[in-house]
Design a protein around this motif. Structure first.
Motif, PDB file in Angstrom:
ATOM      1  N   GLU A  23      49.873  45.329  39.584  1.00 36.91           N
ATOM      2  CA  GLU A  23      50.076  43.999  39.728  1.00 36.91           C
ATOM      3  C   GLU A  23      50.751  43.042  39.936  1.00 36.91           C
ATOM      4  OE1 GLU A  23      46.725  41.503  41.791  1.00 36.91           O
ATOM      5  OE2 GLU A  23      47.157  43.921  41.260  1.00 36.91           O
ATOM      6  N   TRP A  39      48.682  47.283  35.208  1.00 40.24           N
ATOM      7  CA  TRP A  39      47.269  46.157  35.386  1.00 40.24           C
ATOM      8  C   TRP A  39      46.619  47.534  35.039  1.00 40.24           C
ATOM      9  CZ3 TRP A  39      45.779  41.850  37.304  1.00 40.24           C
ATOM     10  CH2 TRP A  39      44.703  41.797  37.787  1.00 40.24           C
ATOM     11  N   ALA A 178      45.085  37.592  35.603  1.00 39.18           N
ATOM     12  CA  ALA A 178      45.720  37.202  36.186  1.00 39.18           C
ATOM     13  C   ALA A 178      47.288  36.699  37.172  1.00 39.18           C
ATOM     14  CB  ALA A 178      45.327  38.448  37.891  1.00 39.18           C
ATOM     15  N   SER A 207      41.556  43.655  36.504  1.00 43.38           N
ATOM     16  CA  SER A 207      40.727  42.625  36.702  1.00 43.38           C
ATOM     17  C   SER A 207      38.960  42.428  35.311  1.00 43.38           C
ATOM     18  CB  SER A 207      39.986  43.859  37.965  1.00 43.38           C
ATOM     19  OG  SER A 207      39.087  45.270  37.104  1.00 43.38           O
ATOM     20  N   ASN A 208      38.431  41.364  36.523  1.00 45.59           N
ATOM     21  CA  ASN A 208      37.180  41.505  35.423  1.00 45.59           C
ATOM     22  C   ASN A 208      35.556  42.504  35.705  1.00 45.59           C
ATOM     23  OD1 ASN A 208      38.205  38.722  35.121  1.00 45.59           O
ATOM     24  ND2 ASN A 208      37.636  38.306  36.185  1.00 45.59           N
ATOM     25  N   GLU A 209      36.472  42.495  36.834  1.00 41.06           N
ATOM     26  CA  GLU A 209      35.064  43.794  37.510  1.00 41.06           C
ATOM     27  C   GLU A 209      34.966  44.879  36.289  1.00 41.06           C
ATOM     28  OE1 GLU A 209      36.606  42.298  40.201  1.00 41.06           O
ATOM     29  OE2 GLU A 209      35.963  40.769  40.829  1.00 41.06           O
TER      30      GLU A 209
END
Length: 478
Positions: A23, A39, A178, A207-209
């Motif tokens: 990222e 990432w 991030a 990522s949060n997801e």
């Protein structure tokens, strides 16, 4: 500045993401890409969880003196890298070099203060009125802690979590934002360089997801701790409901500041301007709703606007710079839309309200002051998180107390008056976690926490240790 590629830190090693994902990291002061980071995803979360769980068996059984030795070693290594750490915060977050010292010092202070505090803790003895038994309460490390860090104070937030968790005997997985991951990844490099016990600290952004969902929903963590918005806190708690966990969360704020007509106006203006525009207003304890008594309203506004107009906006290590940029383009767009909506709803713009003409690059916004505002406006309800100040006029104590409490969150607040009875009334009846009277102070040894939608538990002070400890009662027949 080119910071290059930074790896995550899992199980004592600097590693790439399992997927190889990277990222880019943007500097809000210039708009330039300054680095790339590993990432993390689901596989990396699982590796970190397993490493932390395995390390907990050893770390939790170490004496506090041994844990303190390791924390001292980390503190000393951080001190040696002060310049690199402050530069990382400056470039990832947009703070000035001078302002970045607060992040650096908080990590140092937390690593030093918490093991000392643990050394002073004693088991609690509970008297037995019948005299038949002896009762003791002992504290044990809770387990693996997952910490979600906000971007506005990337290392201050890290210090708030790593200090009490490690001192209490917990192992940790830290997920930096991030927006500002570089300083946390730099801490990972420092941990690796001193051969810190593997698995005790793990640092991975993603990522949060995928990453956050995997961490929160796992049954391995015993503690979920966060600094973020109230919405993010609720999501994390929902995701973590796969098992019973401890929660320690410092969430949203919409701090009221109340200035009465017997206050030291110069002091109030200096304090509130510093708090409002410090870190470009991106602070959970920022005075978002400034209530000023009608008798001193005009004087306060004149002085406050004068302060705002004199602020030097910029980026870098120039000591003359007072305020840096907003963290990214999306956040600046949100602040700009809130400013436009505040005007459309009838407020008066005293200064600011636009992008500085001489700052075409980066995400700068002028220090902005609104008057003629009221509680029906959007700006009254929303956490601003930007350099917008709204000044409200009030007449009576009852009126301003009602406005101050007309809020779903309750973190910090500020009160300026010399009337003792009024101080007693407002410190008692304001629905907040802390009240600062005629000045303000934040420090590692002072409790910091909120009520209502502002969270659970505490950052800072001896109370923070309680969030990482579990109590066990021992009863012995005499």
């Amino acid at each position: 500045m080119e910071l290059g590629y930074k790896k995550m830190y899992i199980d004592g090693q600097l590693v790439d993401a399992v997927s190889g994902a990277k990222e880019k990291v943007e500097c809000p002061g210039t708009g330039d890409i300054i680095a790339e980071i590993a990432w993390g995803g689901k596989e990396d979360a699982i590796l970190a969880l397993d490493a932390a769980q395995a390390a907990f068996k050893k770390w939790s059984k170490m004496s506090i003196n041994t844990r303190k030795m390791w924390m001292d070693k980390l503190r000393d290594a951080v001190i040696k890298r002060q310049h690199d750490i402050r530069e990382a915060v400056m470039y990832e977050m947009g703070k000035t070099y001078n302002q970045a010292v607060e992040d650096y010092e908080t990590v140092v202070n937390a690593l030093e203060w918490y093991p000392q505090e643990m050394l002073h803790r004693r088991d609690e003895i509970i008297p037995d009125p019948d005299g038949t038994h002896a009762h003791h309460l002992i504290a044990k490390p809770a387990g693996v802690a997952v910490g979600y860090l906000a971007w506005n104070f990337p290392l201050l937030n890290l210090g708030f979590k790593i200090g009490p968790a490690l001192a209490a005997g917990c192992t940790v997985i830290l997920k930096p934002s991030a927006n500002a991951p570089l300083s946390a990844y730099l801490i990972g490099e420092i941990l690796e360089s001193i051969n810190f016990p593997k698995g005790v600290v793990n640092i991975v952004a993603g990522s949060n997801e995928e990453l956050a969902l995997t961490l929160s929903s796992s049954k391995i963590p015993r503690v979920i701790t966060m600094i973020g918005s109230s919405v993010s806190g609720r999501i994390a708690m929902q995701q973590a409901a796969t098992s019973i966990k401890h929660f320690s969360m410092e969430l949203g704020g919409n701090a009221p500041a109340i200035v009465f007509d017997d206050a030291n106006i110069v002091q109030a203006v200096n304090d509130l301007a510093a708090l409002k525009f410090g870190n470009c207003g991106q602070v959970c304890v920022s005075p978002n709703r400034i209530f000023v008594h009608e008798n001193v309203y005009d004087e306060f506004v004149e002085r406050f606007v004068g302060k705002a107009k004199k602020l030097e906006v910029g980026f870098g290590n120039d000591a003359k710079i007072d305020m840096g940029p907003i963290v990214d383009g999306r956040s600046r767009d949100r602040v700009m839309k809130l400013a436009e909506k505040t005007l459309a709803e009838g407020a008066k713009l005293e200064c600011g309200g636009k992008i500085p003409a001489d700052k075409p690059n980066g995400y700068f916004f002028e220090p902005t002051v609104f008057t003629n505002v009221n509680r029906n406006m959007t700006i009254f309800r929303e956490e601003i998180f930007g350099p917008l100040a709204a000044i409200y006029k009030f007449k009576t104590e009852e009126e301003v107390l009602d406005m101050a409490n007309d809020c779903e969150v309750g973190l910090s607040s500020y009160l300026y008056t010399n009337d003792i009875s009024r101080i007693n009334k407002f410190t008692s009846e304001m629905e907040v976690g802390e009240v600062h009277v005629n000045g303000f102070k934040y420090a590692i040894y002072l409790p910091h926490g909120g009520v209502k939608e502002s969270g659970l538990g505490h950052d800072c002070s001896h109370l923070a240790l309680n969030d990482y400890l579990e109590l066990k009662r021992i009863t012995i027949r005499k």
